[in-house]
Design a protein around this motif. Structure first.
Motif, mmCIF file in Angstrom:
data_model
loop_
_atom_site.group_PDB
_atom_site.id
_atom_site.type_symbol
_atom_site.label_atom_id
_atom_site.label_comp_id
_atom_site.label_asym_id
_atom_site.label_seq_id
_atom_site.Cartn_x
_atom_site.Cartn_y
_atom_site.Cartn_z
ATOM 1 N N MET A 1 0.839 -1.193 0.000
ATOM 2 C CA MET A 1 0.000 0.000 0.000
ATOM 3 C C MET A 1 0.875 1.245 0.000
ATOM 4 N N THR A 2 0.623 2.173 -0.923
ATOM 5 C CA THR A 2 1.345 3.434 -0.969
ATOM 6 C C THR A 2 0.929 4.299 0.209
ATOM 7 N N THR A 3 1.904 4.841 0.948
ATOM 8 C CA THR A 3 1.624 5.740 2.049
ATOM 9 C C THR A 3 2.255 7.093 1.734
ATOM 10 N N TYR A 4 1.452 8.133 1.777
ATOM 11 C CA TYR A 4 1.929 9.471 1.456
ATOM 12 C C TYR A 4 2.285 10.199 2.741
ATOM 13 N N SER A 5 3.391 10.920 2.714
ATOM 14 C CA SER A 5 3.850 11.678 3.874
ATOM 15 C C SER A 5 3.594 13.163 3.628
ATOM 16 N N ALA A 6 2.897 13.785 4.555
ATOM 17 C CA ALA A 6 2.586 15.215 4.453
ATOM 18 C C ALA A 6 3.357 15.972 5.519
ATOM 19 N N VAL A 7 3.918 17.104 5.145
ATOM 20 C CA VAL A 7 4.752 17.895 6.046
ATOM 21 C C VAL A 7 3.973 19.129 6.480
ATOM 22 N N THR A 9 4.826 21.714 8.146
ATOM 23 C CA THR A 9 5.515 23.004 8.091
ATOM 24 C C THR A 9 5.562 23.586 6.684
ATOM 25 N N THR A 10 5.447 22.740 5.673
ATOM 26 C CA THR A 10 5.500 23.229 4.286
ATOM 27 C C THR A 10 4.162 23.133 3.575
ATOM 28 N N GLY A 11 3.242 22.303 4.095
ATOM 29 C CA GLY A 11 1.953 22.114 3.438
ATOM 30 C C GLY A 11 2.040 21.253 2.206
ATOM 31 N N ILE A 12 3.083 20.412 2.109
ATOM 32 C CA ILE A 12 3.319 19.577 0.934
ATOM 33 C C ILE A 12 3.249 18.107 1.326
ATOM 34 N N TYR A 13 2.691 17.270 0.447
ATOM 35 C CA TYR A 13 2.728 15.828 0.683
ATOM 36 C C TYR A 13 3.542 15.155 -0.418
ATOM 37 N N CYS A 14 4.203 14.033 -0.057
ATOM 38 C CA CYS A 14 5.126 13.337 -0.951
ATOM 39 C C CYS A 14 4.801 11.853 -0.985
ATOM 40 N N ARG A 15 5.263 11.208 -2.048
ATOM 41 C CA ARG A 15 5.146 9.755 -2.135
ATOM 42 C C ARG A 15 6.416 9.113 -1.595
ATOM 43 N N PRO A 16 6.389 7.799 -1.301
ATOM 44 C CA PRO A 16 7.585 7.127 -0.797
ATOM 45 C C PRO A 16 8.753 7.276 -1.767
ATOM 46 N N GLY A 17 9.933 7.459 -1.213
ATOM 47 C CA GLY A 17 11.123 7.584 -2.041
ATOM 48 C C GLY A 17 11.488 9.007 -2.403
ATOM 49 N N CYS A 18 10.688 9.970 -2.008
ATOM 50 C CA CYS A 18 11.013 11.363 -2.303
ATOM 51 C C CYS A 18 12.295 11.750 -1.574
ATOM 52 N N GLY A 19 13.089 12.611 -2.193
ATOM 53 C CA GLY A 19 14.367 13.006 -1.606
ATOM 54 C C GLY A 19 14.240 13.962 -0.438
#
Length: 467
Positions: A1-7, A9-19
């Motif tokens: 299952m893909t899990t997205y990480s949201a930050v 402090t920046t208001g941005i969400y990323c997919r796994p493996g983002c730098g």
């Protein structure tokens, strides 16, 4: 299952493996991109989460999954959440509460995110105009399209097109090319071989590593071609269609056929530990359960295959397609027709097939009944709905169930599945009850691996006999 990480402090969400490397205390996780967007986050410009496959949460209740499938099929393109709730027998408030609890977003928010992500992929991959992309993605107007793209991506469609990477643009020798995201580990060769073994003559063809099929869009013929992408994480889809309006639904249908967004990680882990089936599953862990372009195609093929040798079944199926299908001239690889629409498969027309192509009365009755009920048999159809179609025996219902997304279906009558069980030392008598306890709740996945294994064994045996 893909899990997205949201930050936060920046208001941005990323997919796994983002730098990006945010502090753990500043992150929130979401199983769906739409849930992150509903919480106020926007997609990362570096990892571009809209370019990856994102399945519905595996632990969502069946009713929620069924409602979500209706959203994918376009019920909210022109309808409302109230209409969706009525279709699944709930109040709009209760349905919305279930979606928020299990998926993290309302039906409208999920539909909005889905359309916006598809449009963003078209902006990257193609040279379609903004107006064409709006209607290809299921939006009702250009004004609505502009508004929602700004809400989801914080930029206008024109600005997003200007930001695309040079390598994103795809060029095809005719047709419209776009990337079809797949989950990590997806085994295209295994899926292609599975489809090749069950291809409808004149409608589907496999050449090399490419799969092609004819379709109709509102009665007008089209051609779809799928092949490996130029990098991991996606396939390449080239569509030759009469127009682009509603393209999102065609692409969704391709995804269901190929099983591109079905996460079987838990099933593969469970079945790999089985002493009998484990080696088979570990050999092709990236094989999902392929879906169906339509229940009608799968059902007609299975009806004509019952009790017949493969060559005879293929001959009868080809004759039916040529007599009642829509001609599509000038295509390569033996593609000649689109599969007959339900209204063409009446008792009278089936009974009137040319001499030598005629069908037994039982086959005519079963095909006609399936055609009459085909409109209600979509992906996610329940066993009860299949049981309500007359003239369909349990073997046929099991095969339809498998190709329509039922996790517990096990088509024991399939010749390849039976050949695999025999090879693995499982007696056909009592095999259904023997497998029920061992492989539940992943019986469809187990059956798919057995069918693929049986295909290979039968093909090898045929090659030896031909020599």
């Amino acid at each position: 299952m893909t899990t997205y990480s949201a930050v936060v402090t920046t208001g941005i969400y990323c997919r796994p493996g983002c730098g990006a490397k945010p502090l753990a205390r500043n992150t929130r996780t979401y199983e769906l991109a739409a849930a992150a967007e509903a919480a106020g986050f926007r997609a990362c410009l570096r990892c571009r989460p809209y370019r990856v496959a994102g399945p519905v949460a595996a632990d969502a209740p069946e009713l929620v999954c069924r409602a979500w499938q209706l959203v994918i099929d376009g019920i909210l393109d022109e309808g409302t959440e109230a209409a969706l709730a009525e279709r699944v027998g709930l109040s709009p408030r209760h349905l919305r509460r279930l979606f928020l609890k299990h998926l993290g977003a309302s039906p409208d928010q999920l539909a909005r995110s889905r359309r916006a992500h598809f449009a963003r992929r078209l902006l990257d991959d193609t040279d379609l105009t903004v107006l064409d992309i709006a209607f290809a993605s299921g939006f009702g107007s250009l004004r609505q399209f502009n508004r929602i793209m700004r809400e989801v991506f914080r930029a206008s469609p024109t600005d997003l097109r200007d930001r695309r990477h040079r390598a994103d643009r795809l060029v095809a020798d005719g047709g419209l090319a776009l990337r079809l995201p797949v989950l990590p580990g997806y085994d295209w060769d295994a899926v292609r071989d599975f489809l090749a073994a069950r291809a409808v003559p004149g409608v589907e063809a496999v050449e090399g590593r490419a799969y092609r099929r004819t379709i109709t869009v509102d009665g007008a013929p089209g051609l779809l071609e799928v092949s490996p992408g130029d990098a991991a994480g996606h396939l390449l889809l080239v569509a030759h269609l009469p127009y682009w309006e509603g393209l999102i639904h065609v692409v969704d249908q391709v995804g269901r056929l190929l099983g591109t967004e079905t996460d079987h990680t838990a099933g593969v882990a469970a079945l790999s530990a089985d002493p009998v089936l484990g080696p088979v599953v570990r050999n092709r862990p990236g094989l999902p359960v392929p879906g169906a372009w339509s229940a009608l195609e799968v059902g007609v093929r299975e009806i004509l295959a019952r009790g017949r040798e493969p060559e005879e079944a293929a001959r009868r199926l080809k004759a039916l397609v040529e007599a009642l299908g829509t001609p599509v001239p000038g295509l390569p690889g033996g593609l000649t027709h689109a599969f007959p629409p339900p209204e063409a498969l009446t008792r009278a027309r089936l009974a009137a097939l040319a001499p030598g192509q005629g069908l037994p009365a039982g086959d005519v009755a079963a095909i006609a009944a399936l055609a009459e009920g085909a409109g209600a048999l979509g992906y996610g159809t329940s066993p009860d709905a299949l049981a309500a179609v007359p003239y369909l025996d349990d073997d046929l219902r099991q095969m339809l169930g498998l190709r329509l997304g039922q996790r517990g279906a096990f088509p024991l009558a399939d010749p390849s599945l039976r050949a695999a069980l025999e090879e693995l030392g499982v007696p056909a008598r009592g095999a259904d009850s023997w497998t029920a306890g061992r492989w539940r709740p992943w019986r469809s996945l187990a059956a798919t691996h057995l069918m693929a294994y049986g295909d290979r064994r039968r093909k090898a045996a045929f090659s030896l006999s031909a020599e």
